[in-house]
Every structure is written in C-alpha cells, then in structure tokens.
Design a protein around this motif. Structure first.
Motif: not given
Length: 72
Positions: A50-56, A39-46, A3-5, A30-31
């Motif tokens: 990012t259009d999938g550029a940052v994945s779980a 959290h799952r909802s935040t993970l999904t939002a990320i 995410l930072d990148e 912090r992330i």
C-alpha cells in the motif's frame, strides 16, 4: 487508513490484494474485518503493497485514553 478503506478507495478486490501479498483471500478478509492481527511478514507486505498508506498502527485497535486515565 484502514485496509478495508484502502481497498475500496483503490478498487482492489480482497482476492487480488491477497495474491499481491502472498496470503489466502480469507486471511485478507479477517484482517479487513479486524478479526485477526496479521503476522509480522504479512504486516510488512501490507505496508509495502500500500506504499505506506496502511500502516501497522492502522491495523491495531488501541483504546483511546480519556481524562483520568480510563480507556474507552
């Protein structure tokens, strides 16, 4: 991609990204620094923001196995 990148490459501030995904800027910090796992909802939002550029998988630090089954 971490995410930072992603944020640095795209010139997005942590605060504006936090607003985009509906969380506190401190949460994004912090992330980004690996201090918390979202959290799952935040993970999904990320992933969506990012259009999938940052994945779980990019947000999880899993030690790589070395030969012999040891982790590093």
């Amino acid at each position: 991609m971490k995410l930072d990148e992603y944020l640095k490459i795209n010139g997005i501030s942590g605060a504006s990204f936090a607003e985009r995904i509906g969380v506190n800027p401190a949460t994004v910090f912090r992330i980004r620094t690996g201090r918390v796992f979202p959290h799952r909802s935040t993970l999904t939002a990320i992933v969506v923001a990012t259009d999938g550029a940052v994945s779980a998988n990019d947000l999880v630090e899993i030690p790589k196995k070395e030969k012999g089954g040891h982790t590093s």
